[in-house]
Motif scaffolding. Structure first.
Motif, PDB file in Angstrom:
ATOM      1  N   PHE A 154       0.828  -1.205   0.000  1.00  0.00           N
ATOM      2  CA  PHE A 154       0.000   0.000   0.000  1.00  0.00           C
ATOM      3  C   PHE A 154       0.865   1.258   0.000  1.00  0.00           C
ATOM      4  O   PHE A 154       0.673   2.169  -0.818  1.00  0.00           O
ATOM      5  N   PHE A 155       1.844   1.326   0.913  1.00  0.00           N
ATOM      6  CA  PHE A 155       2.692   2.523   0.973  1.00  0.00           C
ATOM      7  C   PHE A 155       3.644   2.590  -0.224  1.00  0.00           C
ATOM      8  O   PHE A 155       3.991   3.688  -0.687  1.00  0.00           O
ATOM      9  N   LEU A 156       4.071   1.434  -0.762  1.00  0.00           N
ATOM     10  CA  LEU A 156       4.874   1.434  -1.978  1.00  0.00           C
ATOM     11  C   LEU A 156       4.083   2.040  -3.137  1.00  0.00           C
ATOM     12  O   LEU A 156       4.614   2.853  -3.908  1.00  0.00           O
ATOM     13  N   ALA A 157       2.813   1.669  -3.232  1.00  0.00           N
ATOM     14  CA  ALA A 157       1.953   2.221  -4.284  1.00  0.00           C
ATOM     15  C   ALA A 157       1.778   3.726  -4.103  1.00  0.00           C
ATOM     16  O   ALA A 157       1.842   4.494  -5.079  1.00  0.00           O
ATOM     17  N   LEU A 158       1.553   4.160  -2.853  1.00  0.00           N
ATOM     18  CA  LEU A 158       1.370   5.588  -2.597  1.00  0.00           C
ATOM     19  C   LEU A 158       2.593   6.395  -3.027  1.00  0.00           C
ATOM     20  O   LEU A 158       2.468   7.461  -3.647  1.00  0.00           O
TER      21      LEU A 158
END
Length: 600
Positions: A154-158
């Motif tokens: 999730f944070f990688l995508a953000l």
């Protein structure tokens, strides 16, 4: 002889009407044909992808604090900080993308590459919701603890989206503005309207993002919303690429920071020379050396740097053809250095407004969560209240463009109606009013919540709120009205007033106001929480949840900060000197009321 010169000038003017000679090139690298390239027919392709990007960004950003608290189970303070950090990184990354575009790759290439990275981030978000091994929980229902692998993805995508925005935002808007020729009277006027309609499209994307996308996130599924954003972005990237034959391009000119450093070094080397008594003793490269480069008039501000353009004995003989740029700079280079230095106070005084903007996607949204959002049997998503800010901005931009500008042009004689800094300053007033209203509304909400707890005989966690979410409408609308003046004004200011060679970087500097505001908001939350806990017996202004916090006091603090900042801004703006360009053509107003171009 005079007749021949007149015929030659007439041919040049006719040729200038047919071809664009502002350093732009067409797709094949030649002079752009005015009738076939640029202006609105090119800008519409560019505005389309901006609409998609803003749809995606605000669809994610405005509901991100809800996702972090409800799905990843972070407390309010941690979630607010994470939202501000991500928002800050997202709006600071354009400094890198803008520099690369101006120096090495050109805007079009950066837009395509960064858009694909953005698409990759959206695709990762979608996969994190649909691939079983990456989902937050094993089953379809919510769980008390989220999988670590989901948080990582999730944070990688953000932050992939942050990187994509880093190239997308500074280049796309400036690429759109490049489609208008500053040396052509009619196109120059259209360019002033471009920034207003650009923000109109931006707000439309924002409006749909915080309504339709947020509704899908809250009442259908996060995965469905992410899938819609991914498909929309893919379609608009293809649309943008299909318009490549009608764009006007600007070739990169090398690092825009090098000439500024050369001016500084040359001025230091010549620091012992006497101050030039007039601009006649300063060096300027002949126009024939760079026929498409706009030259700047000399100004009397920051006169120390004028020494960089002072001619010494050995340099006079060279006649400007061969000289050491680290010892001798042109007047235009010196003035560009002055422009950049004079922007620093404007940037600093815009930061408090950026702090106010950061509240709309964090604490304003959480206020909406703690209020009655029902209309009959339908419950409004909390993040959809952000749409009111978009409505305020659309209203202010439309009224300014269609009503105020025509009237102000006639009364002031200014092409813009009012100058850029006046527009920005007028918006700063709205920030003070918005924070004051927000403080009053939050104080009322806290009183109403306490009454609800006593009246319903329930615990603080289970009491049903009775205060309508529409009480938030004034603070959102007022802040949106301010955005229509300050944010649009800052965009135009940082594009127009930077040196021509660093316009992508100029838009990035504008975005850094929002990013800097987000970082300062997080820093201010930490400081306020620390100080108020020590002085308040363990209870701070920003608690674990909204009802144990005292955000009304925090909003009053922001109102005071912005009021003091407004006074500083007015003092800075009154002393500011705008870029003074030696135009090739000027607008001449004749008695018939029509505008005509004439040689300057």
């Amino acid at each position: 002889m005079k007749e021949m010169e007149e015929k030659k000038e007439a041919r040049e003017e006719g040729d200038g009407e047919k071809w664009v000679r502002d350093s732009s090139v067409d797709r094949s690298g030649g002079l752009p044909l005015r009738a076939a390239t640029g202006v609105w027919k090119a800008s519409l392709f560019i505005i389309t992808i901006e609409f998609s990007e803003r749809l995606s960004y605000f669809g994610i950003a405005t509901n991100l604090i809800s996702y972090l608290t409800k799905v990843i189970h972070q407390d309010l303070k941690t979630a607010a900080k994470n939202v501000n950090y991500w928002s800050g990184v997202t709006t600071m990354m354009p400094l890198i993308g803008g520099f690369l575009a101006d120096a090495y790759t050109g805007r079009f290439t950066i837009i395509i590459v960064s858009s694909l990275i953005y698409l990759m981030g959206l695709s990762l978000l979608t996969m994190s919701q649909f691939i079983p091994s990456l989902r937050p929980c094993d089953g379809p229902s919510t769980c008390s603890r989220t999988r670590k692998v989901h948080e990582v993805v999730f944070f990688l995508a953000l932050y992939c989206i942050s990187i994509g925005t880093g190239g997308h935002k500074p280049c796309l808007e400036s690429f759109g503005a490049d489609q208008f020729d500053d040396n052509h009277a009619e196109e120059r006027k259209k360019k002033m309207s471009y920034f207003n309609w650009w923000n109109f499209a931006l707000c439309c994307g924002l409006l749909l993002g915080v309504t339709i996308i947020v509704y899908l996130e809250d009442y259908v599924s996060w995965g469905t919303a992410d899938l819609v954003l991914t498909v929309t972005m893919a379609v608009t990237i293809a649309t943008f690429y299909s318009g490549r034959s009608c764009y006007r391009y600007r070739a990169p000119e090398g690092s825009p920071l090098t000439p500024l450093l050369q001016v500084l070094v040359a001025a230091i080397r010549k620091r012992n020379l006497p101050q030039p008594s007039s601009s006649d003793s300063l060096f300027e490269a002949p126009a024939s050396a760079s026929p498409h480069k706009r030259l700047l008039h000399h100004t009397n501000r920051l006169r120390f740097f004028d020494k960089a353009a002072l001619l010494e004995g050995s340099e006079q003989a060279s006649n400007g053809r061969k000289y050491d740029p680290w010892r001798l700079a042109t007047v235009t280079q010196v003035e560009e250095m002055k422009l950049v230095l004079n922007m620093i106070p404007i940037w600093l005084t815009a930061l408090p407004f950026g702090i106010c903007v950061a509240q709309a996607s964090t604490f304003f949204v959480k206020q909406g969560v703690a209020m009655d959002r029902k209309i009959g049997s339908f419950e409004i998503p909390a993040a959809s209240t952000y749409a009111l800010a978009a409505v305020g901005m659309i209203f202010s931009v439309t009224v300014y463009e269609k009503l105020l500008v025509p009237v102000l042009r006639k009364s002031t004689g200014n092409e813009r109606g009012i100058n850029i800094l006046q527009r920005i300053g007028f918006g700063l007033i709205f920030s003070v009013v918005a924070m004051s209203v927000a403080a009053l509304v939050e104080a009322k909400r806290l009183r109403t919540w306490k009454h609800d707890v006593l009246a319903q005989g329930r615990g603080p966690a289970t009491a049903e709120p009775s205060m309508s979410v529409f009480w938030l409408a004034p603070q959102y609308l007022i802040l949106g009205l301010g955005d229509g003046f300050t944010l649009v004004g800052l965009q135009e200011y940082f594009y127009d007033q930077v040196p021509d060679s660093m316009r992508s970087l100029g838009i990035a500097i504008y975005l850094s106001v929002i990013g800097g505001g987000s970082f300062l908001s997080s820093f201010l939350i930490t400081i306020v929480d620390h100080v108020t806990r020590r002085t308040g017996g363990g209870e701070g202004w920003v608690g674990k949840d909204l009802n144990s916090s005292r955000l009304n006091r925090f909003y009053w603090l922001l109102a005071v900060i912005n009021l003091a900042n407004l006074g500083v801004y007015v003092a800075v703006a009154r002393r500011y000197t705008y870029k003074n360009v030696q135009r090739r053509a000027v607008v001449v107003c004749r008695e018939d009321g029509e505008d005509h171009e004439a040689r300057a």
